[in-house]
Design a protein around this motif. Structure first.
Motif, PDB file in Angstrom:
ATOM      1  N   TYR A 159      60.165  31.972  10.909  1.00  0.00           N
ATOM      2  CA  TYR A 159      59.739  31.998   9.511  1.00  0.00           C
ATOM      3  C   TYR A 159      58.747  33.111   9.192  1.00  0.00           C
ATOM      4  CZ  TYR A 159      61.680  27.358  10.185  1.00  0.00           C
ATOM      5  OH  TYR A 159      62.503  26.319  10.534  1.00  0.00           O
ATOM      6  N   ARG A 160      58.181  33.746  10.220  1.00  0.00           N
ATOM      7  CA  ARG A 160      57.107  34.721   9.999  1.00  0.00           C
ATOM      8  C   ARG A 160      57.542  35.895   9.132  1.00  0.00           C
ATOM      9  NH1 ARG A 160      55.750  36.544  15.685  1.00  0.00           N
ATOM     10  NH2 ARG A 160      54.445  38.052  14.576  1.00  0.00           N
ATOM     11  N   GLU A 161      58.766  36.370   9.336  1.00  0.00           N
ATOM     12  CA  GLU A 161      59.230  37.541   8.590  1.00  0.00           C
ATOM     13  C   GLU A 161      59.414  37.255   7.104  1.00  0.00           C
ATOM     14  OE1 GLU A 161      59.389  40.549   9.889  1.00  0.00           O
ATOM     15  OE2 GLU A 161      58.651  39.660  11.757  1.00  0.00           O
ATOM     16  N   GLY A 162      59.480  35.979   6.742  1.00  0.00           N
ATOM     17  CA  GLY A 162      59.674  35.630   5.338  1.00  0.00           C
ATOM     18  C   GLY A 162      58.396  35.528   4.540  1.00  0.00           C
ATOM     19  N   CYS A 163      57.247  35.744   5.180  1.00  0.00           N
ATOM     20  CA  CYS A 163      55.970  35.644   4.469  1.00  0.00           C
ATOM     21  C   CYS A 163      55.809  36.800   3.484  1.00  0.00           C
ATOM     22  CB  CYS A 163      54.810  35.632   5.461  1.00  0.00           C
ATOM     23  SG  CYS A 163      54.755  34.140   6.487  1.00  0.00           S
ATOM     24  N   ARG A 164      55.176  36.524   2.356  1.00  0.00           N
ATOM     25  CA  ARG A 164      55.024  37.523   1.300  1.00  0.00           C
ATOM     26  C   ARG A 164      54.096  38.659   1.722  1.00  0.00           C
ATOM     27  NH1 ARG A 164      52.877  35.247  -4.281  1.00  0.00           N
ATOM     28  NH2 ARG A 164      54.831  34.070  -4.041  1.00  0.00           N
ATOM     29  N   PHE A 165      53.033  38.322   2.479  1.00  0.00           N
ATOM     30  CA  PHE A 165      52.023  39.318   2.805  1.00  0.00           C
ATOM     31  C   PHE A 165      52.048  39.686   4.285  1.00  0.00           C
ATOM     32  CE2 PHE A 165      50.263  36.795  -0.747  1.00  0.00           C
ATOM     33  CZ  PHE A 165      50.251  37.793  -1.718  1.00  0.00           C
ATOM     34  N   VAL A 166      51.908  40.985   4.561  1.00  0.00           N
ATOM     35  CA  VAL A 166      51.768  41.457   5.936  1.00  0.00           C
ATOM     36  C   VAL A 166      50.441  40.937   6.492  1.00  0.00           C
ATOM     37  CG1 VAL A 166      51.544  43.489   7.416  1.00  0.00           C
ATOM     38  CG2 VAL A 166      53.128  43.525   5.473  1.00  0.00           C
ATOM     39  N   GLY A 167      50.449  40.482   7.719  1.00  0.00           N
ATOM     40  CA  GLY A 167      49.223  39.957   8.312  1.00  0.00           C
ATOM     41  C   GLY A 167      48.899  38.541   7.890  1.00  0.00           C
ATOM     42  N   CYS A 168      49.876  37.831   7.355  1.00  0.00           N
ATOM     43  CA  CYS A 168      49.679  36.434   6.949  1.00  0.00           C
ATOM     44  C   CYS A 168      49.219  35.616   8.154  1.00  0.00           C
ATOM     45  CB  CYS A 168      50.987  35.873   6.394  1.00  0.00           C
ATOM     46  SG  CYS A 168      50.883  34.160   5.828  1.00  0.00           S
ATOM     47  N   SER A 169      48.200  34.801   7.951  1.00  0.00           N
ATOM     48  CA  SER A 169      47.669  33.988   9.054  1.00  0.00           C
ATOM     49  C   SER A 169      48.415  32.664   9.207  1.00  0.00           C
ATOM     50  CB  SER A 169      46.183  33.706   8.837  1.00  0.00           C
ATOM     51  OG  SER A 169      45.993  32.838   7.726  1.00  0.00           O
ATOM     52  N   HIS A 170      49.259  32.337   8.233  1.00  0.00           N
ATOM     53  CA  HIS A 170      50.043  31.092   8.247  1.00  0.00           C
ATOM     54  C   HIS A 170      49.136  29.861   8.208  1.00  0.00           C
ATOM     55  CE1 HIS A 170      52.894  34.109   9.397  1.00  0.00           C
ATOM     56  NE2 HIS A 170      52.423  34.198  10.623  1.00  0.00           N
ATOM     57  N   THR A 171      48.016  30.000   7.507  1.00  0.00           N
ATOM     58  CA  THR A 171      47.080  28.884   7.416  1.00  0.00           C
ATOM     59  C   THR A 171      46.937  28.353   5.987  1.00  0.00           C
ATOM     60  OG1 THR A 171      45.192  30.402   7.168  1.00  0.00           O
ATOM     61  CG2 THR A 171      45.760  29.682   9.415  1.00  0.00           C
TER      62      THR A 171
ATOM     63  N   VAL B  90      55.933  30.134   6.600  1.00  0.00           N
ATOM     64  CA  VAL B  90      55.656  29.111   7.615  1.00  0.00           C
ATOM     65  C   VAL B  90      55.194  27.820   6.943  1.00  0.00           C
ATOM     66  CG1 VAL B  90      54.167  28.488   9.566  1.00  0.00           C
ATOM     67  CG2 VAL B  90      55.138  30.795   9.416  1.00  0.00           C
ATOM     68  N   LEU B  91      54.290  27.939   5.965  1.00  0.00           N
ATOM     69  CA  LEU B  91      53.816  26.754   5.247  1.00  0.00           C
ATOM     70  C   LEU B  91      54.942  26.115   4.433  1.00  0.00           C
ATOM     71  CD1 LEU B  91      50.282  27.926   4.036  1.00  0.00           C
ATOM     72  CD2 LEU B  91      50.861  26.500   6.006  1.00  0.00           C
ATOM     73  N   GLU B  92      55.827  26.944   3.900  1.00  0.00           N
ATOM     74  CA  GLU B  92      56.977  26.405   3.174  1.00  0.00           C
ATOM     75  C   GLU B  92      57.879  25.614   4.120  1.00  0.00           C
ATOM     76  OE1 GLU B  92      58.897  29.666   1.255  1.00  0.00           O
ATOM     77  OE2 GLU B  92      57.221  30.058  -0.112  1.00  0.00           O
ATOM     78  N   ALA B  93      58.086  26.147   5.327  1.00  0.00           N
ATOM     79  CA  ALA B  93      58.899  25.440   6.324  1.00  0.00           C
ATOM     80  C   ALA B  93      58.243  24.114   6.703  1.00  0.00           C
ATOM     81  CB  ALA B  93      59.086  26.315   7.561  1.00  0.00           C
TER      82      ALA B  93
END
Length: 218
Positions: free
Chosen positions: A164-176, A183-186
Motif C-alpha cells: 500500500y505504500r506506493e499509493g500514499c499521496r505524499f512522498v515520505g508518508c509515515s503511515h501514522t 496504508v491507513l485506508e487499507a
C-alpha cells in the motif's frame, strides 16, 4: 523461528512484530510457530500472522501436533528459535529430537511467564537435517545497535504494509496520521490487521527521538 503462544505465558504480538522487523533488516525469513496448541489453539495470533503473509504453524511439543508441518520449514536450513521465556523453545527441540533431553522450565502462575532454563545460545543438529540455534528466552527485547537502521527502514520491515505504500499521496508518508495515506485506508477497510499497525505505531513512536539521542551519545 518466532515461537509464541496464547496459553501461559501469553505472547504479546508486539514482541513478534519487533522480532520480525529486526529479522527483515537482515533479510532473514520469519516463521511464526504457535506452541501449546493443545492448551489454546491461538486462533487470534494464527489469523493475524497468516493474514500478514508469514508462514504460520500451530504445534504442540506435548502431543506432537504440527511437528511434521514444522520439519519442512527448518530442514536443510539454519534457524534460530527465539521468543519469550517459557513459551516452549527447548520443549519443541526435545519433541523434534528426544535425544537432546534439554531442561525445560515451569510457568509461574502468579506472574504468567516462564522461568529461564536456556542460559546460553547453543547450536543443535537435528535428525531431520535442520540446524537450530536455541536462545535464552526473554520478557522484553532490546535492539539498540539496530534501532537507527530500523528507524530509517521501518515501513520496509512490515511486509503487509508494503503493498500500500506506493499509493500514499505524499512522498515520505509515515503511515501514522497523514491524509491520503493508502496504508491507513487499507487499515480502515480491514485489509491490514489492526494489531500489526498498532505495533508499527508503537515502534515509530519509540524510534522517533532516537537520532538526537544517538548523536548526543557520540
Amino acid at each position: 523461528m518466532v515461537i509464541a503462544s496464547e496459553a501461559l505465558p501469553k505472547t504479546d504480538p508486539y514482541l513478534i512484530d519487533r522480532l520480525s522487523a529486526i529479522a527483515a533488516l537482515k533479510d532473514c525469513g520469519v516463521v511464526v510457530v504457535l506452541n501449546k496448541c493443545d492448551l489454546n489453539s491461538a486462533d487470534g495470533l494464527y489469523e493475524i500472522y497468516r493474514a500478514a503473509g508469514f508462514p504460520t504453524v500451530r504445534v504442540s511439543a506435548e502431543t506432537g501436533e504440527g511437528l511434521e508441518e514444522l520439519k519442512p520449514l527448518i530442514s536443510g536450513k539454519l534457524s534460530a528459535f527465539t521468543g519469550n521465556s517459557g513459551v516452549g523453545k527447548s520443549s519443541i527441540l526435545n519433541a523434534l529430537d528426544p535425544a537432546f533431553g534439554l531442561q525445560v522450565g515451569e510457568i509461574s502462575e502468579a506472574l504468567g511467564r516462564g522461568r529461564h532454563t536456556t542460559r546460553h545460545v547453543e547450536l543443535f543438529h537435528l535428525s531431520c537435517g535442520a540446524e537450530v540455534v536455541d536462545s535464552p528466552g526473554f520478557a522484553s527485547f532490546d535492539s539498540e545497535e539496530l534501532d537507527l537502521e530500523l528507524k530509517r527502514r521501518l515501513p520496509e520491515t512490515f511486509p503487509d504494509v508494503a503493498p500500500y505504500r506506493e499509493g500514499c499521496r505524499f512522498v515520505g508518508c509515515s503511515h501514522t496520521k497523514e491524509k491520503g495515506c493508502a496504508v491507513l485506508e487499507a487499515l480502515m477497510e480491514g485489509k491490514l490487521q489492526k494489531s500489526r499497525h498498532d505495533s508499527y505505531l508503537r515502534l515509530y513512536e519509540e524510534l522517533k527521538p532516537l537520532k538526537e539521542w544517538a548523536e548526543q551519545k557520540k
